[in-house]
Design an enzyme around this catalytic site. Sequence first.
Site, PDB file in Angstrom:
ATOM      1  N   ASP A  24     -11.683  -8.796  -6.315  1.00  0.00           N
ATOM      2  CA  ASP A  24     -11.035  -8.940  -7.622  1.00  0.00           C
ATOM      3  C   ASP A  24     -10.469 -10.342  -7.813  1.00  0.00           C
ATOM      4  OD1 ASP A  24      -9.039  -8.704  -5.756  1.00  0.00           O
ATOM      5  OD2 ASP A  24      -8.190  -6.856  -6.552  1.00  0.00           O
ATOM      6  N   ASN A  58       1.139   1.166  -6.985  1.00  0.00           N
ATOM      7  CA  ASN A  58       0.758   2.221  -7.941  1.00  0.00           C
ATOM      8  C   ASN A  58      -0.538   2.927  -7.526  1.00  0.00           C
ATOM      9  OD1 ASN A  58      -1.104   0.253  -8.345  1.00  0.00           O
ATOM     10  ND2 ASN A  58      -0.761  -0.009 -10.538  1.00  0.00           N
ATOM     11  N   HIS A  61      -3.386   1.437  -6.798  1.00  0.00           N
ATOM     12  CA  HIS A  61      -4.650   0.792  -7.187  1.00  0.00           C
ATOM     13  C   HIS A  61      -5.444   0.317  -5.971  1.00  0.00           C
ATOM     14  CE1 HIS A  61      -2.702  -3.505  -7.792  1.00  0.00           C
ATOM     15  NE2 HIS A  61      -2.982  -3.282  -6.533  1.00  0.00           N
ATOM     16  N   GLU A  97      -6.778   0.232 -11.720  1.00  0.00           N
ATOM     17  CA  GLU A  97      -5.436   0.730 -11.967  1.00  0.00           C
ATOM     18  C   GLU A  97      -5.454   2.254 -12.159  1.00  0.00           C
ATOM     19  OE1 GLU A  97      -3.458  -1.466 -11.075  1.00  0.00           O
ATOM     20  OE2 GLU A  97      -2.779  -2.739 -12.704  1.00  0.00           O
TER      21      GLU A  97
HETATM   22  C1  F6R Z   1      -6.014  -7.970  -4.009  1.00  0.00           C
HETATM   23  C2  F6R Z   1      -6.235  -6.532  -4.246  1.00  0.00           C
HETATM   24  C3  F6R Z   1      -5.057  -5.654  -4.489  1.00  0.00           C
HETATM   25  C4  F6R Z   1      -4.174  -5.565  -3.231  1.00  0.00           C
HETATM   26  C5  F6R Z   1      -2.998  -4.596  -3.412  1.00  0.00           C
HETATM   27  C6  F6R Z   1      -2.065  -4.615  -2.213  1.00  0.00           C
HETATM   28  O1  F6R Z   1      -7.239  -8.636  -3.859  1.00  0.00           O
HETATM   29  O2  F6R Z   1      -7.351  -6.074  -4.279  1.00  0.00           O
HETATM   30  O3  F6R Z   1      -5.492  -4.390  -4.869  1.00  0.00           O
HETATM   31  O4  F6R Z   1      -4.962  -5.141  -2.149  1.00  0.00           O
HETATM   32  O5  F6R Z   1      -2.285  -4.909  -4.562  1.00  0.00           O
HETATM   33  O6  F6R Z   1      -1.490  -5.878  -2.092  1.00  0.00           O
HETATM   34  P1  F6R Z   1      -0.714  -6.310  -0.774  1.00  0.00           P
HETATM   35  O7  F6R Z   1      -1.688  -6.260   0.333  1.00  0.00           O
HETATM   36  O8  F6R Z   1      -0.227  -7.721  -1.038  1.00  0.00           O
HETATM   37  O9  F6R Z   1       0.397  -5.333  -0.585  1.00  0.00           O
END
Ligand code: F6R
Length: 249
Positions: free
Chosen positions: A67, A136, A138, A143
Site C-alpha cells: 500500500d 481498526n 485493517h 479498512e
Molecule cells: C502499512 C500497512 C498497514 C500497517 C498497519 C499496522 O504498509 O499495510 O496496514 O501494517 O497499520 O501498522 P504498524 O505496524 O505501524 O502498527
Amino acid sequence: MELNVYKDDQALSAAVADMIIGCIKSKPGALLCFATGDSPKLTYRLFAEKVIKNKIDVSKCFIIGLDEWMGISPDNTGSCHWFLHEYLIRPLNISPSQVHLFDAFTKNEPGECDAMNRLIAAKGGVDLMVAGVGMNGHIGFNEPDTDIHSLAHVALLDETTVTVGRKYFAEKVTIDKGITVGLKQVMAAKKLVIIASGAKKAPVIKKTVEDNVSTQFPATLIQKHTKGFLMIDRAAASELKTEFKWHTN
Ligand code: F6R
C-alpha cells in the site's frame, strides 16, 4: 490459520525473516508483497542481514508494496516507498526491475490499480504476503467494511488510520487516502503472514483471533486462510483465551 507466539519482537521477526528466505529458496522468482510500518521493521532488517550473511540469491524475486499513502512523496520518511527502500531495496541492492510500488501522485487512479492487478495476475498471484494489522483491524489499507472481492483500490482512510498514521511523519501532513492491494488478493496469497507485537496490539489480536470472521474487522479473515500465519509476541497475545503454539526461542 496458525497462531504462533514468540517471546519478543526479536524472536518473531527472526522467524518471519526465515519464512521469507524459505519462500525465496523454494521459488527464486517468488512474488513477495510487503507492508511497511512498525510491525515488519525488524523482520526486514533481520531478513536483509541473513540474506547478506548467507549469500542468498534474491536476484530473481519480485517485490510489490502492499500500500501507499496518496499524495505523499517517495522521499518522505513516512512513505511506504521510503520505508521499503530504506529497509529492503537499498540494503539488498534489489534492482528497480524487481520492484513495483504504487505511485502516490498518480493522476490515473484506476490505471494505477489496474497495473498492480495485472502484475499480480501475470505472476500467478502473490506467493508470500507480509502484513501488519491496524488498530481498526485493517490489512494494508483495506479498512473496515471493504468488499471481500476487492482488488487494488484507492480507499478513504478512516479516522483511526489517519490518527495512528501520524506517527510515521516528522511533519504535519494530510493523509486522507491510501492505495492498496485488495482483500481478494490478500486472501489469495499463497502464504499470508500477519505480524503484531507489543501490548497495544493485544486487544486487536484478541478480536482478530476470537471475533467472528467479518470484513468489519478485516484481520479476522486470516482465520479462514489455510496458509495464514499470525506471528505475534507474548505482549500482543496477552489478552487471548485461545490456545496457541508457543515458541520459547
Ligand atoms: C502499512 C500497512 C498497514 C500497517 C498497519 C499496522 O504498509 O499495510 O496496514 O501494517 O497499520 O501498522 P504498524 O505496524 O505501524 O502498527
